[in-house]
Scaffold this motif. Structure first.
Motif, mmCIF file in Angstrom:
data_model
loop_
_atom_site.group_PDB
_atom_site.id
_atom_site.type_symbol
_atom_site.label_atom_id
_atom_site.label_comp_id
_atom_site.label_asym_id
_atom_site.label_seq_id
_atom_site.Cartn_x
_atom_site.Cartn_y
_atom_site.Cartn_z
ATOM 1 N N TYR A 11 0.806 -1.227 0.000
ATOM 2 C CA TYR A 11 0.000 0.000 0.000
ATOM 3 C C TYR A 11 0.838 1.275 0.000
ATOM 4 C CZ TYR A 11 -3.363 -3.516 1.392
ATOM 5 O OH TYR A 11 -4.146 -4.638 1.428
ATOM 6 N N PHE A 12 2.028 1.206 0.569
ATOM 7 C CA PHE A 12 2.898 2.375 0.686
ATOM 8 C C PHE A 12 4.313 1.992 0.289
ATOM 9 C CE2 PHE A 12 -0.559 2.726 3.731
ATOM 10 C CZ PHE A 12 -1.098 3.964 3.390
ATOM 11 N N LYS A 13 4.958 2.838 -0.503
ATOM 12 C CA LYS A 13 6.285 2.520 -1.027
ATOM 13 C C LYS A 13 7.360 2.450 0.044
ATOM 14 C CE LYS A 13 5.493 5.676 -4.330
ATOM 15 N NZ LYS A 13 5.783 6.718 -5.263
ATOM 16 N N SER A 14 7.172 3.265 1.098
ATOM 17 C CA SER A 14 8.211 3.376 2.114
ATOM 18 C C SER A 14 7.623 4.000 3.380
ATOM 19 C CB SER A 14 9.349 4.275 1.601
ATOM 20 O OG SER A 14 8.844 5.595 1.379
ATOM 21 N N LYS A 15 8.426 4.055 4.411
ATOM 22 C CA LYS A 15 8.028 4.737 5.641
ATOM 23 C C LYS A 15 7.712 6.197 5.338
ATOM 24 C CE LYS A 15 9.769 5.674 10.334
ATOM 25 N NZ LYS A 15 10.888 5.463 11.262
ATOM 26 N N ASP A 16 8.550 6.828 4.507
ATOM 27 C CA ASP A 16 8.314 8.223 4.116
ATOM 28 C C ASP A 16 6.974 8.373 3.406
ATOM 29 O OD1 ASP A 16 10.830 8.729 5.129
ATOM 30 O OD2 ASP A 16 11.723 9.266 3.187
ATOM 31 N N ASP A 17 6.686 7.460 2.495
ATOM 32 C CA ASP A 17 5.421 7.512 1.745
ATOM 33 C C ASP A 17 4.232 7.387 2.693
ATOM 34 O OD1 ASP A 17 3.745 7.569 -0.599
ATOM 35 O OD2 ASP A 17 3.593 5.380 -0.468
ATOM 36 N N LEU A 18 4.301 6.474 3.630
ATOM 37 C CA LEU A 18 3.228 6.303 4.615
ATOM 38 C C LEU A 18 3.081 7.568 5.451
ATOM 39 C CD1 LEU A 18 1.120 4.709 6.227
ATOM 40 C CD2 LEU A 18 3.011 3.656 7.501
ATOM 41 N N TYR A 19 4.178 8.091 5.939
ATOM 42 C CA TYR A 19 4.154 9.281 6.801
ATOM 43 C C TYR A 19 3.563 10.477 6.053
ATOM 44 C CZ TYR A 19 5.767 12.408 10.523
ATOM 45 O OH TYR A 19 5.835 13.312 11.561
ATOM 46 N N LEU A 20 4.026 10.711 4.840
ATOM 47 C CA LEU A 20 3.511 11.844 4.055
ATOM 48 C C LEU A 20 2.048 11.647 3.685
ATOM 49 C CD1 LEU A 20 6.577 12.546 1.748
ATOM 50 C CD2 LEU A 20 5.722 14.008 3.601
#
Length: 186
Positions: free
Chosen positions: A41-50
């Motif tokens: 669902y999310f590419k990375s921790k950064d993607d999830l956070y943003l």
């Protein structure tokens, strides 16, 4: 369904621990999935956070706009004070609100540019909503000054929500409110 569970767990995790202390492994464990499943669902921790930051910002902006629209028939003093109290309640009860406030004041350096863009969009949008509201009121200052002053009070209260606790929040609210309201009405 799983994506929504990830988002809710991420709000909780990042609101409590911030970006640095936030953990995809803990988020996955709370959801009951493997960490690798988050990447569906999310590419990375950064993607999830943003992603959740953008969602939380939109949610808070919609709340503020809706509150002002629903309460605009109230006396200006009562409506604005209730809005500040509602912001406090949301911070205490809504994980997305707590996360949003935390992410606007404590930004990971490598995401600062993106988060500042979201924060400025929120502040500029809220200021426009407030200016529109104040333009319809009998006040002693311009709608622009009233809106900017209200945002300054709200910002100071957000700081106390994050760092000061309830007693410091109450002290700041009572003192700040008296000066703000007197300033826009006298």
């Amino acid at each position: 369904m799983t994506q929504q569970k990830i988002v809710l767990a991420a709000y909780s995790n990042f609101a409590e621990h911030g970006y640095s202390g936030g953990s995809l492994a803990q988020i996955a464990e709370e959801v009951g999935i493997r960490k690798q499943s988050i990447y569906t669902y999310f590419k990375s921790k950064d993607d999830l956070y943003l992603s959740i930051s953008q969602d939380a910002m939109q949610t808070e902006l919609a709340f503020m706009k809706g509150f002002i629209e629903q309460q605009q028939e109230q006396e200006v003093e009562q409506m604005l004070y209730l809005l500040l109290r509602a912001a406090q309640q949301r911070f205490m009860q809504q994980l997305s609100t707590k996360f949003f406030i935390r992410s606007t004041f404590i930004t990971p350096p490598h995401l600062e540019k993106q988060l500042l863009e979201q924060t400025y969009f929120y502040l500029d949008s809220l200021e426009a909503i407030l200016k529109h509201f104040f333009a319809k009121q009998q006040i002693a200052v311009s709608p622009t000054i009233a809106a900017s002053s209200f945002l300054a009070l709200l910002d100071s209260l957000y700081v106390e929500m994050l760092y000061g606790g309830e007693a410091r929040f109450e002290k700041r609210l009572e003192a700040g409110w008296k000066v703000f309201y007197r300033g826009i009405t006298n």
